[in-house]
Write a protein that holds these residues in place. Structure first.
Motif, mmCIF file in Angstrom:
data_model
loop_
_atom_site.group_PDB
_atom_site.id
_atom_site.type_symbol
_atom_site.label_atom_id
_atom_site.label_comp_id
_atom_site.label_asym_id
_atom_site.label_seq_id
_atom_site.Cartn_x
_atom_site.Cartn_y
_atom_site.Cartn_z
ATOM 1 N N GLY A 27 16.619 31.708 31.015
ATOM 2 C CA GLY A 27 15.717 30.858 31.535
ATOM 3 C C GLY A 27 16.145 29.694 32.187
ATOM 4 O O GLY A 27 17.779 29.563 32.343
ATOM 5 N N THR A 28 15.389 28.760 32.453
ATOM 6 C CA THR A 28 15.801 27.322 32.600
ATOM 7 C C THR A 28 15.880 26.270 31.675
ATOM 8 O O THR A 28 15.278 26.624 30.662
ATOM 9 N N ALA A 29 16.712 25.126 31.974
ATOM 10 C CA ALA A 29 16.634 24.231 30.828
ATOM 11 C C ALA A 29 15.130 23.585 30.389
ATOM 12 O O ALA A 29 14.536 23.264 31.217
ATOM 13 N N GLY A 30 15.252 23.474 29.016
ATOM 14 C CA GLY A 30 13.886 22.730 28.466
ATOM 15 C C GLY A 30 14.490 21.367 27.852
ATOM 16 O O GLY A 30 15.748 21.188 27.855
ATOM 17 N N THR A 31 13.638 20.529 27.495
ATOM 18 C CA THR A 31 14.061 19.318 26.815
ATOM 19 C C THR A 31 13.501 18.891 25.594
ATOM 20 O O THR A 31 13.686 17.874 24.964
ATOM 21 N N ASN A 32 12.788 19.927 25.120
ATOM 22 C CA ASN A 32 11.996 19.430 23.684
ATOM 23 C C ASN A 32 12.241 20.828 22.815
ATOM 24 O O ASN A 32 11.831 21.916 23.226
ATOM 25 N N PHE A 33 12.999 20.424 21.592
ATOM 26 C CA PHE A 33 13.270 21.648 20.686
ATOM 27 C C PHE A 33 13.243 21.306 19.271
ATOM 28 O O PHE A 33 13.383 20.224 19.023
ATOM 29 N N VAL A 34 13.194 22.193 18.612
ATOM 30 C CA VAL A 34 13.211 21.874 17.097
ATOM 31 C C VAL A 34 14.587 22.327 16.537
ATOM 32 O O VAL A 34 15.099 23.348 16.787
ATOM 33 N N VAL A 35 15.159 21.365 15.719
ATOM 34 C CA VAL A 35 16.591 21.327 15.186
ATOM 35 C C VAL A 35 16.378 21.736 13.608
ATOM 36 O O VAL A 35 15.852 20.916 12.822
ATOM 37 N N LYS A 36 16.940 22.876 13.510
ATOM 38 C CA LYS A 36 17.022 23.324 11.906
ATOM 39 C C LYS A 36 18.400 22.937 11.291
ATOM 40 O O LYS A 36 19.372 22.996 11.998
ATOM 41 N N ASP A 37 18.592 22.317 10.195
ATOM 42 C CA ASP A 37 19.590 22.029 9.517
ATOM 43 C C ASP A 37 20.409 23.378 8.920
ATOM 44 O O ASP A 37 19.846 24.057 8.196
ATOM 45 N N ASP A 38 21.367 23.770 9.386
ATOM 46 C CA ASP A 38 22.304 24.792 9.277
ATOM 47 C C ASP A 38 23.522 24.426 8.558
ATOM 48 O O ASP A 38 24.689 24.016 9.147
ATOM 49 N N PRO A 39 23.787 24.511 7.195
ATOM 50 C CA PRO A 39 24.648 23.950 6.650
ATOM 51 C C PRO A 39 25.872 24.596 6.705
ATOM 52 O O PRO A 39 27.017 24.219 6.412
ATOM 53 N N TRP A 40 26.006 25.675 7.516
ATOM 54 C CA TRP A 40 27.192 26.771 7.655
ATOM 55 C C TRP A 40 27.814 26.425 8.883
ATOM 56 O O TRP A 40 29.030 26.809 8.998
ATOM 57 N N ARG A 41 27.326 25.589 9.800
ATOM 58 C CA ARG A 41 27.976 25.115 11.028
ATOM 59 C C ARG A 41 29.191 24.679 10.978
ATOM 60 O O ARG A 41 30.114 25.087 11.393
ATOM 61 N N SER A 42 29.341 23.362 10.206
ATOM 62 C CA SER A 42 30.213 22.605 10.226
ATOM 63 C C SER A 42 31.591 23.221 9.529
ATOM 64 O O SER A 42 32.524 23.080 10.025
ATOM 65 N N PRO A 43 31.251 23.593 8.387
ATOM 66 C CA PRO A 43 32.542 24.287 7.595
ATOM 67 C C PRO A 43 33.075 25.591 8.260
ATOM 68 O O PRO A 43 34.121 25.713 8.203
ATOM 69 N N GLU A 44 32.319 26.131 8.969
ATOM 70 C CA GLU A 44 32.643 27.461 9.767
ATOM 71 C C GLU A 44 33.693 27.042 10.745
ATOM 72 O O GLU A 44 34.560 27.597 11.256
ATOM 73 N N GLU A 45 33.162 25.920 11.650
ATOM 74 C CA GLU A 45 33.963 25.500 12.668
ATOM 75 C C GLU A 45 35.339 24.872 12.249
ATOM 76 O O GLU A 45 36.384 24.969 12.798
ATOM 77 N N ARG A 46 35.157 24.110 11.252
ATOM 78 C CA ARG A 46 36.375 23.461 10.678
ATOM 79 C C ARG A 46 37.332 24.614 9.955
ATOM 80 O O ARG A 46 38.493 24.208 10.291
ATOM 81 N N ALA A 47 36.903 25.403 9.430
ATOM 82 C CA ALA A 47 37.784 26.428 8.876
ATOM 83 C C ALA A 47 38.281 27.319 9.997
ATOM 84 O O ALA A 47 39.474 27.334 9.890
ATOM 85 N N CYS A 48 37.686 27.637 11.167
ATOM 86 C CA CYS A 48 38.375 28.126 12.362
ATOM 87 C C CYS A 48 39.420 27.204 13.094
ATOM 88 O O CYS A 48 40.537 27.665 12.959
ATOM 89 N N LEU A 49 39.224 25.995 12.970
ATOM 90 C CA LEU A 49 40.109 24.894 13.693
ATOM 91 C C LEU A 49 41.315 24.868 12.860
ATOM 92 O O LEU A 49 42.525 24.887 13.152
ATOM 93 N N ALA A 50 41.192 24.845 11.398
ATOM 94 C CA ALA A 50 42.474 24.627 10.388
ATOM 95 C C ALA A 50 43.199 25.841 10.598
ATOM 96 O O ALA A 50 44.423 25.735 10.091
ATOM 97 N N SER A 51 42.318 27.184 10.823
ATOM 98 C CA SER A 51 43.087 28.292 10.582
ATOM 99 C C SER A 51 44.507 28.454 11.795
ATOM 100 O O SER A 51 45.259 29.414 11.560
ATOM 101 N N GLY A 52 44.221 27.691 12.661
ATOM 102 C CA GLY A 52 45.211 27.994 14.064
ATOM 103 C C GLY A 52 44.952 29.204 14.714
ATOM 104 O O GLY A 52 45.780 29.472 15.428
ATOM 105 N N VAL A 53 43.827 29.938 14.452
ATOM 106 C CA VAL A 53 43.538 31.151 15.225
ATOM 107 C C VAL A 53 43.521 30.868 16.634
ATOM 108 O O VAL A 53 43.580 31.813 17.638
ATOM 109 N N VAL A 54 43.089 29.647 17.079
ATOM 110 C CA VAL A 54 42.784 29.264 18.394
ATOM 111 C C VAL A 54 43.759 28.146 18.578
ATOM 112 O O VAL A 54 43.849 27.129 18.222
#
Length: 228
Positions: A27-54
């Motif tokens: 679809g096309t871009a919208g401008t109004n959305f609901v954000v849910k706090d997802d505690p897994w996002r930041s730790p998951e990304e930081r673990a990936c960055l720290a692993s050196g896999v990328v």
């Protein structure tokens, strides 16, 4: 989980969607959305960055930002222009968070390339990207929950280019020739081994022209997969 309703102002939306990697799928871009706090996002990304896999290469490199400031984006976003050691072009390059990059690379090497050789007797040359990062709600529906695209945690695949120049699009091939249908079905089924959300044209009309692939967490333990 705590939810917040966020309105992204129009000037910011225009900035975020200005580059080729920000083309909107689903679809096309919208401008109004609901954000849910997802505690897994930041730790998951930081673990990936720290692993050196990328690692930064000629076809995977860090981006300074994805627009902003806003609730959208990634801690360290990357631009990926090719998979399988640069052999398979992503057209155009995709803006992604760290965990998506090895999954896309493995998916291309282990699912798409073998399927192209089996059904068309051709090497794979490119993967058509309809959307990667885009700061918007799910399916671009005003007031809906924020999309995984907004976190650079999703990609929409519109088709595939073979070494001989032929292309197989999801839009025309899903109900196309027997070989096209078999190839796309194989790709769809194989995608479910690498991504937690896989949506195809059989899901709904908004996905008639692409496969949506993301790494969202589903279910209480975050391990449930959605493959439709």
């Amino acid at each position: 989980m705590v939810s917040r309703r966020i309105r992204v102002f129009a000037p910011l939306t225009v900035l975020l969607l200005s580059g080729p990697a920000f083309l909107s799928g689903c679809g096309t871009a919208g401008t109004n959305f609901v954000v849910k706090d997802d505690p897994w996002r930041s730790p998951e990304e930081r673990a990936c960055l720290a692993s050196g896999v990328v690692r930064q290469t000629a076809f995977v490199h860090e981006r300074s930002a994805l627009g902003g400031p806003s609730v959208c984006g990634a801690e360290i976003p990357f631009e990926m222009s090719a998979a399988d050691n640069g052999r398979i072009a992503l057209e155009p390059p995709a803006s992604l968070r760290c965990p998506m990059i090895p999954q896309i690379d493995s998916w291309v090497k282990n699912v798409v390339e073998p399927a192209a050789r089996y059904y068309f007797r051709q090497d794979l040359a490119g993967v058509k990207i309809l959307a990667s990062y885009s700061c918007r709600p799910m399916n671009s529906v005003e007031g809906a929950q924020i999309s995984e695209h907004a976190y650079a945690n999703a990609v929409d695949i519109g088709g595939f280019r073979l070494a001989n120049g032929d292309t197989i699009s999801v839009l025309h091939g899903w109900n196309g020739s027997d070989r096209e249908q078999a190839f796309l079905q194989r790709v769809h089924e194989g995608s479910c081994d690498y991504f937690t959300t896989v949506l195809s044209p059989k899901y709904n009309r908004l996905h008639a022209d692409h496969f949506h692939l993301d790494l969202a967490h589903h279910g209480r333990d975050g391990l449930m997969r959605i493959c439709k």
